[in-house]
Structures are given as structure tokens and as C-alpha cells.
Design a protein around this motif. Structure first.
Motif, PDB file in Angstrom:
ATOM      1  N   PHE A  14       0.831  -1.200   0.000  1.00 26.50           N
ATOM      2  CA  PHE A  14       0.000   0.000   0.000  1.00 26.50           C
ATOM      3  C   PHE A  14       0.869   1.255   0.000  1.00 26.50           C
ATOM      4  O   PHE A  14       0.538   2.250  -0.655  1.00 26.50           O
ATOM      5  N   GLY A  15       1.952   1.212   0.748  1.00 26.87           N
ATOM      6  CA  GLY A  15       2.834   2.368   0.789  1.00 26.87           C
ATOM      7  C   GLY A  15       3.419   2.672  -0.570  1.00 26.87           C
ATOM      8  O   GLY A  15       3.486   3.831  -0.977  1.00 26.87           O
ATOM      9  N   PHE A  16       3.795   1.634  -1.274  1.00 29.55           N
ATOM     10  CA  PHE A  16       4.324   1.857  -2.615  1.00 29.55           C
ATOM     11  C   PHE A  16       3.246   2.440  -3.530  1.00 29.55           C
ATOM     12  O   PHE A  16       3.508   3.389  -4.280  1.00 29.55           O
ATOM     13  N   ALA A  17       2.046   1.884  -3.447  1.00 32.01           N
ATOM     14  CA  ALA A  17       0.942   2.396  -4.266  1.00 32.01           C
ATOM     15  C   ALA A  17       0.646   3.850  -3.928  1.00 32.01           C
ATOM     16  O   ALA A  17       0.421   4.681  -4.817  1.00 32.01           O
ATOM     17  N   LEU A  18       0.656   4.148  -2.647  1.00 29.83           N
ATOM     18  CA  LEU A  18       0.434   5.533  -2.218  1.00 29.83           C
ATOM     19  C   LEU A  18       1.446   6.477  -2.861  1.00 29.83           C
ATOM     20  O   LEU A  18       1.088   7.495  -3.443  1.00 29.83           O
ATOM     21  N   CYS A  19       2.711   6.124  -2.765  1.00 32.81           N
ATOM     22  CA  CYS A  19       3.769   6.992  -3.287  1.00 32.81           C
ATOM     23  C   CYS A  19       3.736   7.081  -4.805  1.00 32.81           C
ATOM     24  O   CYS A  19       4.041   8.122  -5.381  1.00 32.81           O
ATOM     25  N   LEU A  24       0.508   9.998  -4.355  1.00 33.62           N
ATOM     26  CA  LEU A  24       1.399  11.130  -4.107  1.00 33.62           C
ATOM     27  C   LEU A  24       2.232  11.465  -5.327  1.00 33.62           C
ATOM     28  O   LEU A  24       2.694  12.592  -5.477  1.00 33.62           O
ATOM     29  N   ALA A  25       2.441  10.463  -6.188  1.00 33.68           N
ATOM     30  CA  ALA A  25       3.227  10.678  -7.413  1.00 33.68           C
ATOM     31  C   ALA A  25       4.611  11.230  -7.122  1.00 33.68           C
ATOM     32  O   ALA A  25       5.051  12.199  -7.745  1.00 33.68           O
ATOM     33  N   ILE A  26       5.275  10.630  -6.170  1.00 35.35           N
ATOM     34  CA  ILE A  26       6.648  11.012  -5.894  1.00 35.35           C
ATOM     35  C   ILE A  26       7.519  10.578  -7.077  1.00 35.35           C
ATOM     36  O   ILE A  26       7.538   9.389  -7.431  1.00 35.35           O
ATOM     37  N   PRO A  27       8.208  11.546  -7.694  1.00 30.53           N
ATOM     38  CA  PRO A  27       8.808  11.310  -9.012  1.00 30.53           C
ATOM     39  C   PRO A  27       9.555   9.984  -9.202  1.00 30.53           C
ATOM     40  O   PRO A  27       9.179   9.212 -10.092  1.00 30.53           O
ATOM     41  N   PRO A  28      10.584   9.691  -8.408  1.00 32.09           N
ATOM     42  CA  PRO A  28      11.324   8.450  -8.690  1.00 32.09           C
ATOM     43  C   PRO A  28      10.466   7.204  -8.529  1.00 32.09           C
ATOM     44  O   PRO A  28      10.677   6.216  -9.230  1.00 32.09           O
ATOM     45  N   VAL A  29       9.496   7.260  -7.627  1.00 26.28           N
ATOM     46  CA  VAL A  29       8.629   6.100  -7.419  1.00 26.28           C
ATOM     47  C   VAL A  29       7.637   5.954  -8.576  1.00 26.28           C
ATOM     48  O   VAL A  29       7.356   4.847  -9.045  1.00 26.28           O
TER      49      VAL A  29
END
Lengths: 189, 189
Positions: free
Chosen positions: A146-151, A155-160
Motif C-alpha cells: 500500500f505504501g508503494f501504491a500511495l507513493c 502522491l506521485a513522488i517522481p522516482p517512485v
DNA sequence: GGCGTATGTCAACGCTTGTTGACTTTTGCC
DNA sequence: GGCAAAAGTCAACAAGCGTTGACATACGCC
């Protein structure tokens, strides 16, 4: 009977897109109607209201594969690929993104996430490892996924957000197995 | 001058609690005012409006410790403990929970999370490991830590919410180090 | 072809939202 | 003690929300 089915579908599509992008409270009945090119009152007529529509499009069927503990395999990789398919569901679905986004500000959605964890994740995890620690281990795996999906999706954190599918599997699978089996080494890799 | 400071503080406290619990759109100016036992107009007077108040209480200073790459240590454990302090900040702060909860449905909050990642996380991570892969590794660590916070403080998934502080460190630290260093073994443990 | 029903349109409702401005009360200083 | 400024109160605003019901239109079947 035919025409109505098409507008029902249009409403569902628009609702999925709007809920996935703006959450529950950020999505208005009017904005869904506009996107679907229909009148807001149709939404109430066909789905009983905003809540009813949200309930429909936020349904999630994880479809976790039953795994045979006796036959070890790359569980981590399998799981990560399975979830990637769920998140990036081709057009349809979106259920998980919709639910995850709404769950932060909508208690009903959060409760539904907990239900999914209880009724879908726990039974699937129960077959693996020490039964005493199933809940904790399943919780850790979910927090990673879930944390990965969130990011990535919310959240669209660029590198992720920029990572390739293969990279995701490569990086996430070991962590998932670490959580799943408690120790550092998977039982196959 | 003295009385106003007390009401300002009351507003800030109430706002922190409400935003942390109900997100940005789920929190109304009137609900904050009621909790602080003041008039809604005071919030506009003192903070310019709902947005201004939210900007104030959602400020986050991670305060990541500068780490000396030459002096290896239990980075994972340190990091996890540091974030636990941030999440469960004694009374004050709450900034991270507030921001994370709001970020799912409020684009401005999401943008702020990305800024924090860029300006606070990346520089701190830049000192560790291969500079080529800093962004990806930092993203993975954040996805693990944010994911855990999401499951524990926001979704309240029972086994995750029930874990003890020590258990969290024990389980999360190895995963963090796995992400941080790319391979399975930390450089100390 | 005509009629009943399914489908779509429209304007309005009651309510809540963030915000405003005029007003009254309290405070601190000479 | 009196007075200007600060602090707090109150009612109302415009806009947006989900929802409703009355009305017009289009369709499918005999």
C-alpha cells in the motif's frame, strides 16, 4: 433498456475516473454528471445517490492466488506482479486506487479496507509460515504494498512514479518476502 | 495581546486535531471553531482562512540526522525510531499525519509531500550508497515508512495499529536497510 | 399508429460551506 | 477614569452541495 445501459456505463466510467483522481469528498455528483454528459439526477435515479455509486465502484476483489506452502516458489515476485495488475487495471476496476484514496478521509472506505484485509488478505496469508504471527506478517506486507501504491499512484513522488514494472518487482519482491517469512532469506531465491 | 495568543493557540490545537483526524476537506472551519470554543470568524481574522491555517499546521520538519557514511551504524533502526517519534509527536506537531492524510485528496498537500521528499529526504540520503540510485532507494524507503504510517495511523489496520514500538523497529529496520543499501545485508547488523 | 412506460430534462429545495462586515465588549495605557 | 485599540460576537452573504419531484421526450410492443 438499451439506452439506459449505456448511460449507466457512462456514469460508472466517469465516477471511477473522478473518485480515483479526487477522492470521495473531492468528487461531486455534478462533476461526475458533467463528465458523463448526463444530468445529475440520473445518478440518484440509477444508483440511489453518491454513496450508492461509490459503494459500487469501490468494490475490490483482490483475487489472491491460493499458494501451496509445500511447493515453494517466488512468492514475493508473484505477489508484487499480482498487485501491479490490480493497481494498473486496464481501464476498468480502479477499485483499489479509488478505495485507497478515499480511505484517508472517508471512514466508511477505511472500514472497507480493514474488511478486505480481514476477509481476503488474512485467509490467503494463513497458509504461509508460523500461524502465530500471520496477522503481523500480513500487516507488514500490506504496509509495504500500500505504501508503494500511495507513493506511486496517489502522491506521485517522481522516482517512485517513474519506476519500470520490472524494477518494481526487482526491488519490492525481496522486501515482501522479508516481511512474509520473517527472516532475510526467501525459500527459493 | 495576551488573550489573543491563547485563542490563537486554541485554534491551532483544534485545527491540528481535526485535520489529523478528518483530513482537509473533512474538516470545516466551523468544526475547528467549535472545538476551540471560539467564533469561526476568528479563524479568518487570525489565519486568513482555512487554507492559511492548514498551511501553518501542516508544516513538516523531518530533522533527518546527518549520517557519516564512513561510520557505519544501525541506520535502519535509527531511521525507524526517528520516524516513530515524528508520527507520535507528543501533542504538538502532528504535521506528518496531517499532511499524509490530506495529501490523498488535496493536491496542494501532495505537492508539499513531494517538496519534502525533494528538499529533505533526498539530501539526507545522498550521503549513502551509490549516488546513481539515490532517488530510487530513497523512494523505496519512503514508500515503506509512509505505507506503515498509513496502515497504522490512518487506516488503523488492527495488527499494524497494535504493534509495539519495539516490534515495529525490529520488523521495519531490516526492510528499510534492504531498500537503503540495495542488497540484503546491512553494514552493521 | 397509438399508447404506456422507460428515459431524460429542468428548476428548485434545504442544507452546509468559507467568508464578510457591522456591531459590542474587553483590554491596556496616559 | 476615560479613551483608543484590540478582541470577540453575531447575523448574513454567495456559492456549492446532494437530492427531489414535476414535467417533457423517446422508445418498444400490441
Amino acid at each position: 433498456m438499451r439506452k439506459s445501459d449505456r448511460t449507466r456505463e457512462a456514469i460508472l466510467d466517469a465516477a471511477r475516473a473522478m473518485f480515483a483522481e479526487h477522492g470521495y469528498q473531492g468528487t461531486t455528483v455534478r462533476s461526475i454528471a458533467e463528465r458523463a454528459s448526463i444530468d445529475p439526477s440520473m445518478i440518484i435515479r440509477y444508483f440511489g445517490g453518491k454513496d450508492g455509486l461509490f459503494s459500487l465502484v469501490s468494490k475490490v476483489e483482490l483475487g489472491l492466488p491460493k499458494i501451496d506452502p509445500a511447493r515453494p516458489g517466488p512468492f514475493g515476485e508473484m505477489l508484487v506482479r499480482h498487485f501491479l495488475d490490480l493497481w494498473e487495471g486496464s481501464g476498468q476496476d480502479m477499485g483499489l486506487v479509488i478505495l485507497l484514496r478515499a480511505a484517508s478521509t472517508n471512514e466508511a472506505a477505511a472500514e472497507r479496507v480493514r474488511t478486505i484485509f480481514r476477509e481476503q488478505v488474512l485467509p490467503a496469508a494463513a497458509q504461509l509460515g508460523d500461524p502465530e504471527t500471520v496477522e503481523t506478517r500480513a500487516g507488514l506486507v500490506v504496509s509495504q504494498l500500500f505504501g508503494f501504491a500511495l507513493c506511486r499512484y496517489i502522491l506521485a513522488i517522481p522516482p517512485v512514479a517513474a519506476m519500470s514494472r520490472d524494477d518494481i518487482v526487482e526491488y519490492l519482491a525481496p522486501a515482501v518476502e522479508l516481511h512474509l517469512f520473517g527472516d532475510g532469506h526467501s525459500n527459493v531465491r
